[in-house]
Design a protein around this motif. Structure first.
Motif, PDB file in Angstrom:
ATOM      1  N   HIS A  12       0.928  -1.493   0.518  1.00 31.23           N
ATOM      2  CA  HIS A  12      -0.523  -0.112  -0.370  1.00 31.23           C
ATOM      3  C   HIS A  12       1.104   1.702  -0.626  1.00 31.23           C
ATOM      4  O   HIS A  12       1.715   1.018   0.520  1.00 31.23           O
ATOM      5  CB  HIS A  12      -0.944  -0.247   0.925  1.00 31.23           C
ATOM      6  CG  HIS A  12      -0.166   0.270   2.739  1.00 31.23           C
ATOM      7  ND1 HIS A  12      -0.084   1.758   2.803  1.00 31.23           N
ATOM      8  CD2 HIS A  12       0.113  -0.429   3.251  1.00 31.23           C
ATOM      9  CE1 HIS A  12      -0.188   1.635   4.800  1.00 31.23           C
ATOM     10  NE2 HIS A  12       0.809   0.246   4.653  1.00 31.23           N
ATOM     11  N   GLU A  21      -5.129   1.682   2.466  1.00 29.39           N
ATOM     12  CA  GLU A  21      -5.320   0.386   3.170  1.00 29.39           C
ATOM     13  C   GLU A  21      -5.610   0.488   4.914  1.00 29.39           C
ATOM     14  O   GLU A  21      -5.840   0.013   5.566  1.00 29.39           O
ATOM     15  CB  GLU A  21      -3.563   0.076   2.820  1.00 29.39           C
ATOM     16  CG  GLU A  21      -3.513  -1.324   3.731  1.00 29.39           C
ATOM     17  CD  GLU A  21      -2.487  -1.246   5.037  1.00 29.39           C
ATOM     18  OE1 GLU A  21      -2.474  -2.339   5.927  1.00 29.39           O
ATOM     19  OE2 GLU A  21      -2.863  -0.140   5.075  1.00 29.39           O
ATOM     20  N   GLU A  22      -5.202   2.382   4.968  1.00 36.92           N
ATOM     21  CA  GLU A  22      -5.537   2.427   6.476  1.00 36.92           C
ATOM     22  C   GLU A  22      -6.187   2.458   6.770  1.00 36.92           C
ATOM     23  O   GLU A  22      -6.619   2.239   8.325  1.00 36.92           O
ATOM     24  CB  GLU A  22      -4.014   3.900   6.584  1.00 36.92           C
ATOM     25  CG  GLU A  22      -2.545   3.502   6.286  1.00 36.92           C
ATOM     26  CD  GLU A  22      -2.059   2.051   7.726  1.00 36.92           C
ATOM     27  OE1 GLU A  22      -2.755   2.084   8.297  1.00 36.92           O
ATOM     28  OE2 GLU A  22      -0.503   2.632   6.670  1.00 36.92           O
ATOM     29  N   LEU A  69      -8.274  -1.893   4.879  1.00 36.14           N
ATOM     30  CA  LEU A  69      -7.523  -2.686   3.376  1.00 36.14           C
ATOM     31  C   LEU A  69      -8.720  -2.403   2.250  1.00 36.14           C
ATOM     32  O   LEU A  69      -8.677  -3.267   1.664  1.00 36.14           O
ATOM     33  CB  LEU A  69      -7.478  -4.299   3.559  1.00 36.14           C
ATOM     34  CG  LEU A  69      -7.172  -4.035   5.231  1.00 36.14           C
ATOM     35  CD1 LEU A  69      -7.091  -6.074   5.269  1.00 36.14           C
ATOM     36  CD2 LEU A  69      -5.942  -4.171   5.186  1.00 36.14           C
ATOM     37  N   ASP A 117       5.321  -4.594   3.148  1.00 39.68           N
ATOM     38  CA  ASP A 117       4.386  -3.968   4.335  1.00 39.68           C
ATOM     39  C   ASP A 117       5.263  -3.286   5.387  1.00 39.68           C
ATOM     40  O   ASP A 117       5.842  -4.319   6.083  1.00 39.68           O
ATOM     41  CB  ASP A 117       2.556  -4.225   4.574  1.00 39.68           C
ATOM     42  CG  ASP A 117       2.035  -2.683   5.212  1.00 39.68           C
ATOM     43  OD1 ASP A 117       2.374  -1.639   5.453  1.00 39.68           O
ATOM     44  OD2 ASP A 117       1.363  -3.271   5.715  1.00 39.68           O
ATOM     45  N   MET A 118       6.115  -2.197   5.265  1.00 38.91           N
ATOM     46  CA  MET A 118       7.289  -2.010   6.788  1.00 38.91           C
ATOM     47  C   MET A 118       8.066  -2.941   6.818  1.00 38.91           C
ATOM     48  O   MET A 118       8.510  -4.025   7.369  1.00 38.91           O
ATOM     49  CB  MET A 118       6.554  -2.131   7.803  1.00 38.91           C
ATOM     50  CG  MET A 118       4.967  -1.178   7.955  1.00 38.91           C
ATOM     51  SD  MET A 118       4.286  -1.461   9.709  1.00 38.91           S
ATOM     52  CE  MET A 118       5.187  -1.466  10.906  1.00 38.91           C
ATOM     53  N   GLN A 161      -0.116 -11.511  12.653  1.00 38.13           N
ATOM     54  CA  GLN A 161      -0.388 -10.034  13.507  1.00 38.13           C
ATOM     55  C   GLN A 161      -0.681  -9.413  12.524  1.00 38.13           C
ATOM     56  O   GLN A 161       0.013  -8.889  11.750  1.00 38.13           O
ATOM     57  CB  GLN A 161       0.454 -10.186  14.468  1.00 38.13           C
ATOM     58  CG  GLN A 161       2.339 -10.132  13.709  1.00 38.13           C
ATOM     59  CD  GLN A 161       3.239 -10.399  14.833  1.00 38.13           C
ATOM     60  OE1 GLN A 161       3.522  -8.799  15.060  1.00 38.13           O
ATOM     61  NE2 GLN A 161       3.657 -10.608  15.378  1.00 38.13           N
ATOM     62  N   GLY A 162      -1.907  -8.176  13.176  1.00 35.88           N
ATOM     63  CA  GLY A 162      -1.945  -6.800  12.212  1.00 35.88           C
ATOM     64  C   GLY A 162      -2.587  -7.517  10.251  1.00 35.88           C
ATOM     65  O   GLY A 162      -2.347  -8.669  10.106  1.00 35.88           O
ATOM     66  N   PHE A 202       3.473 -12.573   3.183  1.00 35.62           N
ATOM     67  CA  PHE A 202       3.342 -11.152   3.728  1.00 35.62           C
ATOM     68  C   PHE A 202       5.183 -10.745   3.954  1.00 35.62           C
ATOM     69  O   PHE A 202       5.389 -11.500   5.531  1.00 35.62           O
ATOM     70  CB  PHE A 202       2.556 -11.141   4.889  1.00 35.62           C
ATOM     71  CG  PHE A 202       2.946  -9.484   5.661  1.00 35.62           C
ATOM     72  CD1 PHE A 202       2.308  -8.698   4.921  1.00 35.62           C
ATOM     73  CD2 PHE A 202       2.101  -9.541   6.804  1.00 35.62           C
ATOM     74  CE1 PHE A 202       2.469  -7.335   5.428  1.00 35.62           C
ATOM     75  CE2 PHE A 202       2.326  -8.401   7.091  1.00 35.62           C
ATOM     76  CZ  PHE A 202       2.513  -7.831   6.901  1.00 35.62           C
ATOM     77  N   TYR A 237       7.492  -8.574   5.938  1.00 35.96           N
ATOM     78  CA  TYR A 237       7.628  -7.627   7.487  1.00 35.96           C
ATOM     79  C   TYR A 237       8.652  -7.218   8.027  1.00 35.96           C
ATOM     80  O   TYR A 237       9.561  -8.394   8.614  1.00 35.96           O
ATOM     81  CB  TYR A 237       6.324  -8.361   7.742  1.00 35.96           C
ATOM     82  CG  TYR A 237       5.865  -7.053   9.236  1.00 35.96           C
ATOM     83  CD1 TYR A 237       5.476  -5.953   9.499  1.00 35.96           C
ATOM     84  CD2 TYR A 237       5.551  -8.082  10.388  1.00 35.96           C
ATOM     85  CE1 TYR A 237       4.996  -5.447  10.204  1.00 35.96           C
ATOM     86  CE2 TYR A 237       5.837  -7.587  11.561  1.00 35.96           C
ATOM     87  CZ  TYR A 237       4.745  -6.016  11.526  1.00 35.96           C
ATOM     88  OH  TYR A 237       4.804  -5.554  12.273  1.00 35.96           O
ATOM     89  N   TYR A 264       6.000   3.794  14.411  1.00 40.39           N
ATOM     90  CA  TYR A 264       4.653   2.881  14.006  1.00 40.39           C
ATOM     91  C   TYR A 264       3.364   4.465  13.976  1.00 40.39           C
ATOM     92  O   TYR A 264       3.283   4.761  14.858  1.00 40.39           O
ATOM     93  CB  TYR A 264       4.258   1.853  14.066  1.00 40.39           C
ATOM     94  CG  TYR A 264       3.159   1.134  13.411  1.00 40.39           C
ATOM     95  CD1 TYR A 264       3.080   0.715  12.484  1.00 40.39           C
ATOM     96  CD2 TYR A 264       2.170   0.634  15.028  1.00 40.39           C
ATOM     97  CE1 TYR A 264       2.101   0.124  11.677  1.00 40.39           C
ATOM     98  CE2 TYR A 264       0.941   0.091  14.263  1.00 40.39           C
ATOM     99  CZ  TYR A 264       0.532   0.497  12.532  1.00 40.39           C
ATOM    100  OH  TYR A 264      -0.907  -0.197  12.254  1.00 40.39           O
ATOM    101  N   HIS A 265       3.063   4.580  12.099  1.00 38.16           N
ATOM    102  CA  HIS A 265       2.318   5.616  13.319  1.00 38.16           C
ATOM    103  C   HIS A 265       2.017   6.629  13.703  1.00 38.16           C
ATOM    104  O   HIS A 265       1.002   7.071  13.821  1.00 38.16           O
ATOM    105  CB  HIS A 265       0.100   4.761  13.033  1.00 38.16           C
ATOM    106  CG  HIS A 265      -0.041   3.829  12.340  1.00 38.16           C
ATOM    107  ND1 HIS A 265      -1.321   2.996  12.571  1.00 38.16           N
ATOM    108  CD2 HIS A 265       0.813   3.286  10.781  1.00 38.16           C
ATOM    109  CE1 HIS A 265      -1.877   2.144  11.710  1.00 38.16           C
ATOM    110  NE2 HIS A 265      -0.096   3.254  10.638  1.00 38.16           N
TER     111      HIS A 265
END
Ligand code: BES
Ligand code: ZN
Length: 413
Positions: free
Chosen positions: A244, A288-289, A292, A317-318, A350-351, A367, A369, A376-377
Motif C-alpha cells: 500500500h 489500506e489504513e 484494506l 508492508d513495513m 498479526q495485524g 507477507f 514485514y 509506527y503510525h
C-alpha cells in the motif's frame, strides 16, 4: 535528490543496452544481482521513499495522493510498464473532537465509531451496573445524558437501551484507565461518547448534575485509487506483487509503507529486464489504513478465473526498519522463502495488510514485514535504511524466480 535519481537511471540504462541477455539469463538461473547492480537498486529505492515522504502524509482521498500516484505512474512507465488506475469509494467516519463539559471544565473523549453528531446540555445520570434495560428502569434518564460503564453487553445495546429510556446522549466509561476507541456497530438516534476509565470513573463518582455533551463527527465518502502496472498485453499474471502507498493522517509513512511501495517498484524495475516480467502484475494499493479497501476492491473486481490463475500474491508492508526480515502467509510459500534464504523468520499473522483479501479468496500469499517499531503510525515515521530495502527487494525477487520457475505450486495452507 532529483539529480541522484536521474544519474541512477542513466547508469542503469547504459547497463541494460549492453547486457540484457546476461541479466535475463541470471534472473532465470536465480542468481543474485551483482554488487554494482545492487548499489543502483538501493539508491533508486531510497530515492523513491524520499520522493514519497517529501509529499507529506499520504491520506486517501487527498491531493497528496494524486502526486504520489503521478510519481508512481511515471516510474513504472519509465521502467517499460503500462499502468492503469482502479478507483473505488468507501464511507469514512471521522471524530473531529468530542468532549463533555462539567462545571466549565472540558473533558476530552472519543466519539464511538459510527455515532451521530450532536450537542446536548442536560442532566447527567449515572446508570447502575452496565446499562441493561433493567438498569435503566432503576433511574430516570428522560431528557438526560446517561453515564454507563463498559462491559457484559455490546455498546450498541447500551446506547439503544439509553435511547429507549428517553436519554438524549450516552457516555460510556472504559473498564481500564486508558482511552476507549470503540465502534458502535449499528444505528442509534443519540450521540455516544467514550471516556477513559481514569476520567470516566471520577465523573461517575462526582454526582454532577448539569453537563454539556459535544459529539463532533462526520461521515463522508472517500475515493481511493489503486495503481496497477504490467507489461503491455499481460492480462493473466501468475503473481501479483503489491504494497500500500497510503499512510495514516499526520504520518509521512516512510516505513509504513513507502518502503513496501519502493520495494515493489524496485522488483518491477529489475524484473523488466527478464522474461519473468510477462508473468507479473505490480500493484500500489490505496485505502489500506482505513481497512484494506484497495486490496479488497481489487479482489472483488477480479474474475474468479483471474484469481485461480495466480500462484502467489506477495505483499510488502513495513520493510525499511529492523534487521530481521519476517515472512508470513501460506505455508508452502513461507517454506519456499526460507529455503531460498534461511535467515528469514516465519511469523503468524498479526495485524492486517493487503495480502489478507487475496488469502481469503484462496490465493496463496506471502507477507514480507520487519516487525513493529516505535515510529509506527506517528509523525516520526520519516526514514528507512537503504540496505534493508535492497535486501528485501533481492529476497522478493529471488522468491518470485523460484515461484515462477516451478511448474506447480502446492497450495496447502
Ligand atoms: N502496516 C500495517 C500493518 C501491520 C501492522 C502488519 C502491524 C503487521 C503488524 C498497516 O498499515 C496497518 O496499520 N494495518 C492496520 C489494520 C488495517 C485493517 C486498518 C493494523 O494492523 O492495525
Ligand atoms: Zn502498512
Amino acid at each position: 535528490m532529483a539529480k541522484l535519481l536521474v544519474a541512477g537511471v542513466s547508469v542503469l540504462s547504459i547497463g541494460i543496452t549492453g547486457c540484457t541477455p546476461v541479466l535475463e539469463e541470471q534472473a532465470e538461473r536465480g542468481t543474485l544481482l551483482s554488487q554494482a547492480e545492487s548499489t543502483i537498486t538501493s539508491r533508486r529505492a531510497i530515492a523513491d521513499v524520499q520522493a514519497l515522504v517529501e509529499l507529506g502524509p499520504r491520506v486517501t482521498g487527498t491531493p497528496v495522493m494524486e502526486q504520489a500516484r503521478a510519481y508512481l505512474i511515471e516510474q513504472y512507465t519509465r521502467a517499460g510498464y503500462e499502468t492503469k488506475t482502479q478507483t473505488f469509494t468507501y464511507p469514512k467516519f471521522e471524530d473531529l473532537g468530542s468532549n463533555i463539559t462539567v462545571n466549565g471544565r472540558t473533558i476530552n473523549g472519543r466519539a464511538l465509531n459510527g455515532s451521530i453528531a450532536g450537542k446536548q446540555s442536560a442532566r447527567l445520570v449515572a446508570v447502575p451496573n452496565v446499562g441493561q434495560a433493567s438498569d435503566f428502569a432503576a433511574v430516570d434518564v428522560k431528557g438526560a445524558i446517561a453515564l454507563v460503564r463498559r462491559g457484559e453487553i455490546p455498546f450498541l445495546q447500551k446506547a439503544q437501551n439509553a435511547a429507549n429510556a428517553g436519554a438524549v446522549g450516552v457516555v460510556i466509561i472504559n473498564n481500564e484507565s486508558s482511552d476507549l476507541y470503540g465502534t458502535l456497530g449499528g444505528e442509534v438516534q443519540i450521540p455516544v461518547l467514550a471516556l477513559s476509565g481514569k476520567v470516566g470513573n471520577s465523573l461517575f463518582e462526582s454526582q454532577q448534575s448539569q453537563v454539556s455533551l459535544a459529539v463532533n463527527t462526520r461521515q463522508r465518502t472517500v475515493t481511493g485509487t489503486n495503481v496497477i502496472a504490467h507489461l503491455p498485453g499481460v492480462t493473466q499474471p501468475r503473481v501479483i506483487v503489491g504494497g500500500h502507498y497510503d499512510s495514516v493522517p499526520g504520518s509521512p509513512g516512510a516505513n509504513d509503507n513507502a518502503s513496501g511501495t519502493a520495494v515493489v517498484l524496485d522488483i518491477a524495475r529489475n524484473m523488466a529486464q527478464t522474461t519473468l516480467a510477462r508473468q507479473a502484475w505490480f500493484v500500489a494499493f490505496d485505502g489500506e489504513e482505513d481497512g484494506l479497501h484497495g486490496s479488497r476492491y481489487f479482489v472483488s473486481q477480479a474474475q474468479p478465473s483471474f484469481l485461480e490463475g495466480l500462484d502467489a500474491m506477495l505483499n510488502f508492508d513495513m520493510v525499511g526498519v529492523n534487521d530481521q526480515l519476517l515472512v508470513g502467509g501460506t505455508q508452502s510459500l513461507t517454506k519456499l522463502t526460507q529455503a531460498t534464504q534461511s535467515d528469514i523468520s516465519i511469523f503468524g499473522s498479526q495485524g492486517g495488510s493487503d495480502h489478507a483479501p487475496f488469502a481469503r479468496a484462496g490465493v496463496p500469499v506471502l507477507f514480507f514485514y520487519r516487525g513493529q517499531e516505535p515510529n509506527y503510525h506517528t509523525p516520526n515515521d520519516k526514514s528507512v535504511e537503504p540496505r534493508l530495502l535492497d535486501e528485501t527487494s533481492q529476497v522478493g525477487f529471488n522468491v518470485l524466480k523460484q515461484i515462477l520457475n516451478s511448474d506447480t505450486v502446492s497450495v496447502a495452507m
